[in-house]
Design a protein around this motif. Structure first.
Motif, PDB file in Angstrom:
ATOM      1  N   THR A   1      30.345 -22.790 -94.919  1.00  0.00           N
ATOM      2  CA  THR A   1      29.942 -23.804 -93.943  1.00  0.00           C
ATOM      3  C   THR A   1      29.774 -25.163 -94.605  1.00  0.00           C
ATOM      4  O   THR A   1      30.255 -26.187 -94.097  1.00  0.00           O
ATOM      5  CB  THR A   1      28.611 -23.407 -93.271  1.00  0.00           C
ATOM      6  OG1 THR A   1      28.759 -22.133 -92.654  1.00  0.00           O
ATOM      7  CG2 THR A   1      28.219 -24.428 -92.207  1.00  0.00           C
ATOM      8  N   LEU A   2      29.103 -25.179 -95.748  1.00  0.00           N
ATOM      9  CA  LEU A   2      28.890 -26.441 -96.451  1.00  0.00           C
ATOM     10  C   LEU A   2      30.211 -27.065 -96.877  1.00  0.00           C
ATOM     11  O   LEU A   2      30.413 -28.279 -96.731  1.00  0.00           O
ATOM     12  CB  LEU A   2      27.999 -26.200 -97.679  1.00  0.00           C
ATOM     13  CG  LEU A   2      27.648 -27.441 -98.508  1.00  0.00           C
ATOM     14  CD1 LEU A   2      26.907 -28.460 -97.658  1.00  0.00           C
ATOM     15  CD2 LEU A   2      26.807 -27.038 -99.721  1.00  0.00           C
ATOM     16  N   ALA A   3      31.119 -26.238 -97.389  1.00  0.00           N
ATOM     17  CA  ALA A   3      32.427 -26.746 -97.811  1.00  0.00           C
ATOM     18  C   ALA A   3      33.186 -27.343 -96.626  1.00  0.00           C
ATOM     19  O   ALA A   3      33.804 -28.415 -96.736  1.00  0.00           O
ATOM     20  CB  ALA A   3      33.247 -25.623 -98.447  1.00  0.00           C
TER      21      ALA A   3
ATOM     22  N   GLY B   1      29.390 -15.565 -79.089  1.00  0.00           N
ATOM     23  CA  GLY B   1      29.349 -14.192 -79.582  1.00  0.00           C
ATOM     24  C   GLY B   1      29.422 -14.129 -81.096  1.00  0.00           C
ATOM     25  O   GLY B   1      28.671 -13.388 -81.737  1.00  0.00           O
ATOM     26  N   ALA B   2      30.318 -14.906 -81.675  1.00  0.00           N
ATOM     27  CA  ALA B   2      30.459 -14.917 -83.137  1.00  0.00           C
ATOM     28  C   ALA B   2      29.185 -15.441 -83.799  1.00  0.00           C
ATOM     29  O   ALA B   2      28.702 -14.888 -84.794  1.00  0.00           O
ATOM     30  CB  ALA B   2      31.656 -15.767 -83.544  1.00  0.00           C
ATOM     31  N   ALA B   3      28.627 -16.503 -83.233  1.00  0.00           N
ATOM     32  CA  ALA B   3      27.397 -17.079 -83.789  1.00  0.00           C
ATOM     33  C   ALA B   3      26.243 -16.086 -83.684  1.00  0.00           C
ATOM     34  O   ALA B   3      25.439 -15.947 -84.615  1.00  0.00           O
ATOM     35  CB  ALA B   3      27.051 -18.375 -83.054  1.00  0.00           C
ATOM     36  N   GLY B   4      26.155 -15.391 -82.557  1.00  0.00           N
ATOM     37  CA  GLY B   4      25.076 -14.420 -82.364  1.00  0.00           C
ATOM     38  C   GLY B   4      25.174 -13.244 -83.316  1.00  0.00           C
ATOM     39  O   GLY B   4      24.167 -12.804 -83.884  1.00  0.00           O
ATOM     40  N   PHE B   5      26.382 -12.735 -83.510  1.00  0.00           N
ATOM     41  CA  PHE B   5      26.564 -11.595 -84.418  1.00  0.00           C
ATOM     42  C   PHE B   5      26.186 -11.977 -85.850  1.00  0.00           C
ATOM     43  O   PHE B   5      25.431 -11.258 -86.515  1.00  0.00           O
ATOM     44  CB  PHE B   5      28.003 -11.091 -84.378  1.00  0.00           C
ATOM     45  CG  PHE B   5      28.265  -9.954 -85.335  1.00  0.00           C
ATOM     46  CD1 PHE B   5      27.860  -8.664 -85.014  1.00  0.00           C
ATOM     47  CD2 PHE B   5      28.883 -10.175 -86.555  1.00  0.00           C
ATOM     48  CE1 PHE B   5      28.077  -7.608 -85.899  1.00  0.00           C
ATOM     49  CE2 PHE B   5      29.110  -9.141 -87.446  1.00  0.00           C
ATOM     50  CZ  PHE B   5      28.700  -7.851 -87.109  1.00  0.00           C
TER      51      PHE B   5
ATOM     52  N   GLY C   1      23.474 -20.764 -86.771  1.00  0.00           N
ATOM     53  CA  GLY C   1      23.949 -22.124 -86.578  1.00  0.00           C
ATOM     54  C   GLY C   1      25.337 -22.495 -87.063  1.00  0.00           C
ATOM     55  O   GLY C   1      26.017 -23.283 -86.402  1.00  0.00           O
ATOM     56  N   PRO C   2      25.822 -21.986 -88.226  1.00  0.00           N
ATOM     57  CA  PRO C   2      27.064 -22.526 -88.792  1.00  0.00           C
ATOM     58  C   PRO C   2      28.255 -22.570 -87.851  1.00  0.00           C
ATOM     59  O   PRO C   2      28.919 -23.603 -87.736  1.00  0.00           O
ATOM     60  CB  PRO C   2      27.326 -21.589 -89.982  1.00  0.00           C
ATOM     61  CG  PRO C   2      25.962 -21.191 -90.420  1.00  0.00           C
ATOM     62  CD  PRO C   2      25.169 -21.045 -89.154  1.00  0.00           C
ATOM     63  N   ILE C   3      28.567 -21.467 -87.182  1.00  0.00           N
ATOM     64  CA  ILE C   3      29.727 -21.450 -86.284  1.00  0.00           C
ATOM     65  C   ILE C   3      29.526 -22.440 -85.133  1.00  0.00           C
ATOM     66  O   ILE C   3      30.440 -23.167 -84.751  1.00  0.00           O
ATOM     67  CB  ILE C   3      29.971 -20.031 -85.742  1.00  0.00           C
ATOM     68  CG1 ILE C   3      30.423 -19.112 -86.885  1.00  0.00           C
ATOM     69  CG2 ILE C   3      31.007 -20.029 -84.621  1.00  0.00           C
ATOM     70  CD1 ILE C   3      30.577 -17.664 -86.497  1.00  0.00           C
ATOM     71  N   MET C   4      28.306 -22.481 -84.610  1.00  0.00           N
ATOM     72  CA  MET C   4      27.991 -23.399 -83.522  1.00  0.00           C
ATOM     73  C   MET C   4      28.115 -24.856 -83.972  1.00  0.00           C
ATOM     74  O   MET C   4      28.657 -25.698 -83.247  1.00  0.00           O
ATOM     75  CB  MET C   4      26.566 -23.116 -83.027  1.00  0.00           C
ATOM     76  CG  MET C   4      26.093 -24.039 -81.928  1.00  0.00           C
ATOM     77  SD  MET C   4      27.077 -23.863 -80.430  1.00  0.00           S
ATOM     78  CE  MET C   4      26.233 -25.075 -79.392  1.00  0.00           C
TER      79      MET C   4
END
Length: 252
Positions: A117-119, A141-145, A154-157
């Protein structure tokens, strides 16, 4: 509950947990993201991933009275509701994996998610995604899993929001509302699977005030025109927390 509180007060590294929670709250307050990316890598040095995630979800309830009220009027409520509901459904499966997986493996998942995520953030990664209903269901869904598995909802969102065309204030508000709501709704899911123990609730309650104070400080510092400055600070702190939290330090 008194026994749980006493146990929480004797938690190894409690001072460091309080300090990292304050820093996480400050970054969350001005950037709208990054709290879990800072808290999780460090907290799992002292706590099991299960305890760290459960306690952080409890402490995140302070957002309901700090950053959440100001953020809510700025978001598309229907769109955010789809993201939140999708995340909550998928989080149950993530929590189950958290319960049965190896502790060190979970710690490495935390480090890898933080690092990737940082990269992506530093590189300015953007992938144009059409914000349709199926897309929001998939992202939520991906963020929740991932959130249920590692505490990093948070990262995916964040990457999804940054790929959009919303201004910094709206992007920040949407992320704040999503993360606050999912943290709250995950609590009964954790309780149902035996993850939300009395000690986790007690520790989370202890961290609730420093997290809330940090968020208020960060919110007071927030200025939309200083977006770049805030991001640089957030990235530096996330990077340091990720480095400190790497499991291989345990063998040195």
């Amino acid at each position: 509950m008194l026994d749980a509180l006493l146990a929480a007060l004797t938690t190894p590294g409690l001072v460091w947990l309080v300090l990292i929670t304050i820093v996480a709250g400050i970054v969350y307050g001005f950037a709208g993201f990054g709290a879990a990316l800072i808290y999780m890598p460090v907290s799992v040095i002292f706590l099991t991933p299960v305890m760290a995630i459960a306690a952080f979800s409890v402490s995140a309830m302070s957002s309901l009275v700090t950053v959440f009220p100001r953020a809510l009027p700025l978001v598309n409520r229907k769109a955010v509701a789809v993201l939140i509901l999708s995340a909550v459904v998928a989080a149950s499966f993530g929590i189950w994996v958290l319960r049965v997986a190896d502790v060190t493996a979970i710690r490495w998942v935390v480090v890898v998610v933080c690092t990737v995520t940082l990269a992506a953030l530093i590189a300015g990664w953007r992938h144009s995604v059409e914000p349709t209903l199926p897309t929001r269901v998939m992202i939520g869904g991906a963020a929740g899993f991932i959130g249920g598995l590692s505490g990093l909802t948070g990262p995916i969102m964040v990457l999804f929001q940054l790929a959009g065309r919303d201004g910094i204030a709206t992007t920040r508000a949407t992320t704040v509302v999503f993360l606050t709501a999912t943290s709250l709704l995950m609590l009964p899911l954790m309780a149902a699977q035996g993850v939300l123990t009395a000690q986790a609730v007690a520790l989370g309650s202890l961290l609730l005030i420093p997290y809330g104070v940090g968020a208020l400080i960060g919110q007071a510092l927030f200025r939309p025109e200083r977006e770049r400055f805030y991001r640089v600070i957030a990235y530096a702190i996330i990077g340091l927390a990720t480095l400190v939290g790497m499991p291989f330090w345990d063998t040195l």
